[in-house]
Scaffold this active site. Structure first.
Site, PDB file in Angstrom:
ATOM      1  N   LYS A  78      37.736  24.187  45.197  1.00  0.00           N
ATOM      2  CA  LYS A  78      37.868  24.855  43.898  1.00  0.00           C
ATOM      3  C   LYS A  78      38.176  23.783  42.852  1.00  0.00           C
ATOM      4  O   LYS A  78      38.980  22.874  43.115  1.00  0.00           O
ATOM      5  CB  LYS A  78      39.000  25.883  43.992  1.00  0.00           C
ATOM      6  CG  LYS A  78      39.178  26.762  42.775  1.00  0.00           C
ATOM      7  CD  LYS A  78      40.256  27.806  43.033  1.00  0.00           C
ATOM      8  CE  LYS A  78      40.452  28.761  41.893  1.00  0.00           C
ATOM      9  NZ  LYS A  78      41.462  29.807  42.202  1.00  0.00           N
ATOM     10  N   SER A 153      39.929  34.383  41.358  1.00  0.00           N
ATOM     11  CA  SER A 153      39.294  33.334  40.586  1.00  0.00           C
ATOM     12  C   SER A 153      38.552  32.300  41.435  1.00  0.00           C
ATOM     13  O   SER A 153      37.791  31.506  40.896  1.00  0.00           O
ATOM     14  CB  SER A 153      40.344  32.611  39.747  1.00  0.00           C
ATOM     15  OG  SER A 153      41.314  32.004  40.570  1.00  0.00           O
ATOM     16  N   SER A 177      43.662  35.353  44.208  1.00  0.00           N
ATOM     17  CA  SER A 177      42.421  34.635  43.908  1.00  0.00           C
ATOM     18  C   SER A 177      41.668  34.047  45.095  1.00  0.00           C
ATOM     19  O   SER A 177      40.530  33.612  44.930  1.00  0.00           O
ATOM     20  CB  SER A 177      42.697  33.525  42.911  1.00  0.00           C
ATOM     21  OG  SER A 177      42.681  34.062  41.629  1.00  0.00           O
TER      22      SER A 177
HETATM   23  N1  GLN Z   1      43.529  37.827  39.104  1.00  0.00           N
HETATM   24  C1  GLN Z   1      44.847  37.301  38.976  1.00  0.00           C
HETATM   25  C2  GLN Z   1      45.044  36.735  37.607  1.00  0.00           C
HETATM   26  O1  GLN Z   1      44.153  36.816  36.837  1.00  0.00           O
HETATM   27  C3  GLN Z   1      45.114  36.307  40.038  1.00  0.00           C
HETATM   28  C4  GLN Z   1      44.586  34.971  39.754  1.00  0.00           C
HETATM   29  C5  GLN Z   1      44.875  33.979  40.838  1.00  0.00           C
HETATM   30  O2  GLN Z   1      45.303  34.337  41.935  1.00  0.00           O
HETATM   31  N2  GLN Z   1      44.702  32.712  40.510  1.00  0.00           N
HETATM   32  O3  GLN Z   1      46.063  36.214  37.273  1.00  0.00           O
END
Ligand code: GLN
Length: 489
Positions: A78, A153, A177
Site C-alpha cells: 500500500k 482504503s 481498511s
Molecule cells: N473507512 C475508515 C475511514 O475512512 C477506515 C480507514 C482505514 O482503516 N484506514 O477512516
C-alpha cells in the site's frame, strides 16, 4: 506467477526450481501493467529494481545458497508504506513528489525473507475512506465487477491480489481498511492486534488505531506473511515485545470445542439479507464441525462509528499538521508570505475528504469542545474495549459480517460521507479495542460479488482467528474462486 496462484505455491515453485524468480516477477509486472487501465490497482511499479532483485534470488539458488521463506515471491505495498526506493504518495497530491529516505520496518522484513516488491498500490488519500475513491489518482475498480469499488482504503492491494497480479500484498487498517476491501474483493485480510506489527515507516493516520497487515488469497498465506512482519521493533514505541507464536502448528487446531461468539449487534438493521444469510451459513458450518456457538452481547458497539470518527479525525488532524509545504512533497508555487505558504499548500494539496477530517478533528480537539467530544469518545472507547474483554471470557472468537453490503457502485456513496462511514460499522470496533480480526470469503451474492466473514479475536489472539479461519477454508472453496477477469487475461 501463473495468475491466481497462492503465495505458498509460488514460493514452493521458486524454491524447487520449477520456475525462476525472474519469470515469476516479470509475469506479475506485466500483468499489473496490462490490468492497470482497467483496475487502477497500482500507483507505481518498479520493474527494473524488482527484476534485479529476482535475478539475485535466481543466482543464489544456482549457487545452492539458502533462500528465505518468501524468496522470489512478488508482493505489493500500500502506498502509505515508506520505501527508500521510488515514490511514496499516500494517494495524495501533497506528497507529489516525496521520496522517503528509509524503508518501513515491514518492507525490510519482507525483503529479508526474500520477497520482491513489484509496486505500490492505490489507496484512499492518507487511508481515509472505504472505497479508494478518495485517491487523488482515481479509484481502484473491483476485479469481480469493474463498475464497482474495490473497497478501501487498501483497495489497490486487495484488487491486486484478487486479480492474480501478486499472491500477497500489505495494507493498513485504522478502521477496517484491510478487512473491508478484502471482503469486497473476495480475498483474505488480517488486521493484527495493536502493537503486534511495527508501524515504523507507515505514514500515520490515527496513531492509536493504525495496524499493518497481510492481504492474500488463503489464510495459510496470511499466516506466513504475518509471521514475517510481526514482532518487536524498538523504532515503534507502541510495538509490543512479546513472542510471535509458531503459526504453522497453530493452524491445525481443531474446530471442535472452539467457542464462537455471536452478537446481535452485528446483525441489526442495515445488514443486507444476502450477506446475513452467507455469514449465518458459515457459522452453521462451524457449528456442524463441533464449534460451540455462544450468544454474547456488546452493548456499546452501537456507539462505535461516532466514537471512531471523533478519535480518528482528532488524531489525523494532528498527524497531518506536518504537511506544511516545507518538510515534505508539494509546495505552492507563489506564496505571499509564510501563512499563505501553509494555507495554499494545504488547500491545493489535500483532497476534500482529508480536509473534512482535519476540520472535524481540529474542532473536536479545540478548547471548549475537547471534553464534550474527544474526551467523551475516549471514555466510550474504554467501554467498547471492556465489552470485548468481557465477551472473550466466555468465547475464543467472535463471528460476524465484515461489511453490511457487498461492493457498491463507483460513485454510489462518494457524495454522501455519512453513508460511506457506515460501511465501517462492523470493522471499527476491533481497532478501537486494539484486538485482532480477519476477513475471509464466505460466499457470493446474486450479482456474483464476494461476501466476507469476519472472525475477531482478543488482543494477541491471532492464533485463534487464523486457525479457525484456516479450518473453515479446509472445508469450503470460496477462497479458490477467481474473477472472470483472471480467465480472460
Ligand atoms: N473507512 C475508515 C475511514 O475512512 C477506515 C480507514 C482505514 O482503516 N484506514 O477512516
Amino acid at each position: 506467477m501463473a495468475s491466481g496462484h497462492t503465495l505458498s505455491e509460488t514460493a514452493a515453485s521458486i524454491q524447487s526450481g520449477a520456475r525462476s524468480a525472474t519469470d515469476t516477477v516479470r509475469e506479475a509486472i506485466e500483468r499489473a501493467e496490462k490490468l492497470q487501465p482497467r483496475l487502477s490497482a497500482f500507483l507505481s511499479t518498479d520493474s527494473q529494481r524488482a527484476l534485479a532483485k529476482a535475478a539475485e534470488v535466481d543466482a543464489k539458488r544456482a549457487r545452492r545458497q539458502p533462500l528465505g521463506p518468501l524468496a522470489g515471491v512478488p508482493v505489493a505495498l500500500k502506498d502509505n508504506l515508506c520505501t527508500a526506493f521510488g515514490a511514496t504518495t499516500c494517494g495524495s497530491r501533497i506528497l507529489k513528489p516525496y521520496h522517503s529516505p528509509y524503508n518501513a520496518h515491514v518492507v525490510d522484513c519482507l525483503e529479508s525473507a526474500g520477497a520482491i516488491i513489484v509496486g505500490k498500490t492505490n489507496l484512499d488519500e492518507f487511508a481515509m475512506g472505504s472505497s479508494t475513491e478518495n485517491s487523488a489518482f482515481g479509484p481502484t475498480r473491483n476485479p469481480w465487477d469493474e463498475t464497482r469499488v474495490a473497497g478501501g482504503s487498501s483497495g489497490g492491494s486487495c484488487a491486486a491480489v484478487a486479480a492474480g497480479i501478486v499472491p500477497a500484498a500489505l495494507g493498513s487498517d485504522t478502521g477496517g481498511s484491510i478487512r473491508l476491501p478484502a471482503s469486497f474483493c473476495g480475498v483474505v485480510g488480517l488486521k493484527p492486534s495493536y502493537g503486534r506489527v511495527s508501524r515504523y515507516g507507515l505514514v500515520a493516520f490515527g496513531s492509536s488505531l493504525d495496524q499493518i497487515g497481510p492481504i492474500t488469497s488463503t489464510v495459510e498465506d496470511a499466516a506466513l506473511i504475518f509471521q514475517v512482519i510481526a514482532g518487536h521493533d524498538p523504532r515503534d514505541s507502541t510495538s509490543v515485545d512479546r513472542p510471535v507464536p509458531e503459526l504453522t502448528k497453530a493452524l491445525s487446531r481443531p474446530v471442535k470445542g472452539t467457542r464462537v461468539g455471536i452478537s446481535e449487534e452485528y446483525f441489526g438493521p442495515g445488514l443486507d439479507g444476502e450477506v446475513s444469510k452467507a455469514v449465518r451459513a458459515a457459522i452453521d458450518l462451524l457449528a456442524r464441525e463441533g464449534a460451540e456457538i455462544v450468544p454474547i452481547h456488546l452493548p456499546h458497539m452501537k456507539y462505535g462509528i461516532a466514537c471512531y470518527y471523533l478519535i480518528a479525525t482528532a488524531e489525523a488532524s494532528s498527524n497531518l499538521a506536518r504537511f506544511d509545504g516545507v518538510h515534505y512533497g508539494y509546495r505552492t508555487p507563489h506564496p505571499e508570505d509564510v501563512i499563505d505558504l501553509y494555507a495554499a499548500t494545504r488547500g491545493e494539496g489535500f483532497g476534500a475528504e482529508v480536509k473534512r477530517r482535519i476540520m472535524l478533528g481540529t474542532y473536536a480537539l479545540s478548547s471548549g469542545y475537547y471534553d464534550a467530544y474527544y474526551l467523551k469518545a475516549l471514555k466510550v472507547r474504554t467501554l467498547i474495549k471492556r465489552d470485548f474483554e468481557a465477551a472473550f471470557e466466555s468465547v475464543d472468537v467472535i463471528a460476524s459480517p465484515v461489511a453490511p453490503t457487498t461492493a457498491f457502485r463507483v460513485g454510489e456513496k462518494s457524495q454522501d460521507p455519512l453513508a460511506m462511514y457506515l460501511s465501517d460499522i462492523y470493522t471499527i470496533a476491533a481497532n478501537l479495542a486494539g484486538i485482532c480480526a480477519i476477513s475471509i470469503p464466505c460466499g457470493f451474492d446474486s450479482r456474483s460479488l464476494p461476501i466476507g466473514l469476519q472472525l475477531t479475536g482478543p488482543a494477541f489472539g491471532e492464533e485463534a482467528i487464523l486457525s479457525l479461519a484456516h479450518q473453515y477454508q479446509l472445508r469450503t472453496d470460496w477462497h479458490t474462486r477467481r474473477p472472470a477477469l483472471i480467465k480472460g487475461t
